[in-house]
Motif scaffolding. Structure first.
Motif, mmCIF file in Angstrom:
data_model
loop_
_atom_site.group_PDB
_atom_site.id
_atom_site.type_symbol
_atom_site.label_atom_id
_atom_site.label_comp_id
_atom_site.label_asym_id
_atom_site.label_seq_id
_atom_site.Cartn_x
_atom_site.Cartn_y
_atom_site.Cartn_z
ATOM 1 N N ALA A 16 5.469 35.132 28.521
ATOM 2 C CA ALA A 16 5.336 36.538 28.877
ATOM 3 C C ALA A 16 6.677 37.231 28.758
ATOM 4 O O ALA A 16 7.728 36.652 29.033
ATOM 5 C CB ALA A 16 4.799 36.659 30.293
ATOM 6 N N SER A 17 6.649 38.507 28.383
ATOM 7 C CA SER A 17 7.878 39.284 28.289
ATOM 8 C C SER A 17 8.394 39.590 29.687
ATOM 9 O O SER A 17 7.630 39.592 30.668
ATOM 10 C CB SER A 17 7.607 40.592 27.547
ATOM 11 O OG SER A 17 6.822 41.460 28.349
ATOM 12 N N PRO A 18 9.700 39.853 29.828
ATOM 13 C CA PRO A 18 10.246 40.201 31.147
ATOM 14 C C PRO A 18 9.542 41.404 31.771
ATOM 15 O O PRO A 18 9.319 41.431 32.986
ATOM 16 C CB PRO A 18 11.715 40.501 30.845
ATOM 17 C CG PRO A 18 12.024 39.676 29.627
ATOM 18 C CD PRO A 18 10.765 39.719 28.809
ATOM 19 N N ALA A 22 7.547 41.387 35.372
ATOM 20 C CA ALA A 22 7.882 42.338 36.442
ATOM 21 C C ALA A 22 6.661 43.151 36.841
ATOM 22 O O ALA A 22 6.425 43.396 38.034
ATOM 23 C CB ALA A 22 9.010 43.264 35.980
ATOM 24 N N ASP A 23 5.875 43.566 35.853
ATOM 25 C CA ASP A 23 4.660 44.327 36.159
ATOM 26 C C ASP A 23 3.672 43.485 36.956
ATOM 27 O O ASP A 23 3.088 43.947 37.945
ATOM 28 C CB ASP A 23 3.999 44.815 34.869
ATOM 29 C CG ASP A 23 4.543 46.155 34.404
ATOM 30 O OD1 ASP A 23 5.279 46.797 35.173
ATOM 31 O OD2 ASP A 23 4.219 46.563 33.276
ATOM 32 N N ARG A 72 11.487 37.255 44.468
ATOM 33 C CA ARG A 72 11.502 36.848 43.056
ATOM 34 C C ARG A 72 11.845 38.030 42.157
ATOM 35 O O ARG A 72 12.625 37.895 41.206
ATOM 36 C CB ARG A 72 10.139 36.262 42.670
ATOM 37 C CG ARG A 72 9.985 35.931 41.188
ATOM 38 C CD ARG A 72 11.066 35.004 40.694
ATOM 39 N NE ARG A 72 10.881 34.667 39.289
ATOM 40 C CZ ARG A 72 11.855 34.256 38.482
ATOM 41 N NH1 ARG A 72 13.102 34.134 38.943
ATOM 42 N NH2 ARG A 72 11.601 33.966 37.224
ATOM 43 N N LEU A 73 11.304 39.192 42.442
ATOM 44 C CA LEU A 73 11.635 40.381 41.647
ATOM 45 C C LEU A 73 13.126 40.675 41.733
ATOM 46 O O LEU A 73 13.769 40.980 40.719
ATOM 47 C CB LEU A 73 10.812 41.572 42.133
ATOM 48 C CG LEU A 73 9.338 41.580 41.710
ATOM 49 C CD1 LEU A 73 8.544 42.571 42.558
ATOM 50 C CD2 LEU A 73 9.216 41.927 40.223
ATOM 51 N N ALA A 83 9.194 48.043 40.894
ATOM 52 C CA ALA A 83 8.143 47.242 40.268
ATOM 53 C C ALA A 83 6.771 47.587 40.831
ATOM 54 O O ALA A 83 5.762 47.520 40.113
ATOM 55 C CB ALA A 83 8.435 45.753 40.462
ATOM 56 N N MET A 84 6.702 47.949 42.096
ATOM 57 C CA MET A 84 5.413 48.260 42.730
ATOM 58 C C MET A 84 4.924 49.667 42.440
ATOM 59 O O MET A 84 3.709 49.919 42.380
ATOM 60 C CB MET A 84 5.537 48.073 44.251
ATOM 61 C CG MET A 84 5.736 46.637 44.693
ATOM 62 S SD MET A 84 5.618 46.453 46.500
ATOM 63 C CE MET A 84 7.067 47.362 47.036
#
Length: 228
Positions: A16-18, A22-23, A72-73, A83-84
């Motif tokens: 998966a891409s970064p 994050a999403d 983790r984020l 991110a949220m």
């Protein structure tokens, strides 16, 4: 490569891409934060203190999940709030449109909504790296709440069979609202869509994934004794 057969379960795809990671973690983190609020509110609808305390404990577990995801984020260099934020409007709209009116509606909402959501994340988890895959699987709801909800709902239906029709209609409304908001997120977050497509292989794989989600939902409805 396209395939003519329907896969029996999730398969590992490219890393998966970064942005996708994050999403995904941001969506899970906000979901955990909202779940805390929701369970705490549902606890106030409980018919007795024993049930109220049980939901309060479950609400506390959601905060623990949020803290792990936020940590983790942060380690990825992403602010948890940032991110949220992209998922706040859709999740808030879903919960505002599906506020339960009583104890049983709250249980069905958690049982149906959390069940479908958890199934989706279990399907997506294999597309992530080892650490993130394990984190996602660990913060999903365990069977305790589902078993508790099933017992409560089935007991209510046995006591009054007419309850099944009302709760079945409620469950269908929940799924409809969830799909509406999921489409909203998909239209706005290309990285998540790309993750699902890349992980499943192609559109045939995406279709198979949603077929499995539908089958899982149907089984949950059958187990609890509601009309699908």
């Amino acid at each position: 490569m396209a395939t003519s057969s329907v896969p029996s379960g999730p398969v590992s795809g490219p890393a998966a891409s970064p942005d996708a990671v994050a999403d995904l973690l941001g969506a899970l983190a906000y979901g955990s934060l909202v779940a805390f609020d929701r369970l705490a509110a549902d606890a106030l609808l409980a018919p007795d203190l024993t049930r109220r305390a049980r939901l309060a404990v479950m609400a506390g577990a959601e905060i623990g999940n949020y803290q792990r995801l936020a940590s983790r984020l942060s380690s990825l260099g992403v602010r948890p709030a940032s991110a949220m934020e992209p998922f706040q409007a859709a999740l808030d709209a879903y919960h505002e449109a599906t506020a339960p009116r009583d104890w049983l509606e709250g249980l069905v909402k958690a049982y149906v909504g959390d069940g479908i959501t958890d199934d989706f994340y279990r399907e997506i988890a294999p597309f992530l790296g080892d650490g993130d895959r394990e984190l996602v699987l660990e913060v999903l709801h365990d069977t305790e709440y589902a078993e508790f909800a099933v017992g409560e709902i089935r007991a209510a239906i046995e006591a009054d069979p007419r309850v099944a029709n009302r709760l079945g209609l409620w469950a269908r409304r929940l799924v409809g609202e969830a799909m509406t908001q999921a489409q909203r997120v998909a239209a706005e977050r290309d990285s998540l869509v790309e993750l699902v497509v890349a992980g499943t292989g192609d559109l045939v794989g995406v279709g198979a994934l949603f077929k499995r989600l539908s089958q899982g939902h149907g089984e949950r409805m059958r187990v609890v004794g509601l009309n699908n």
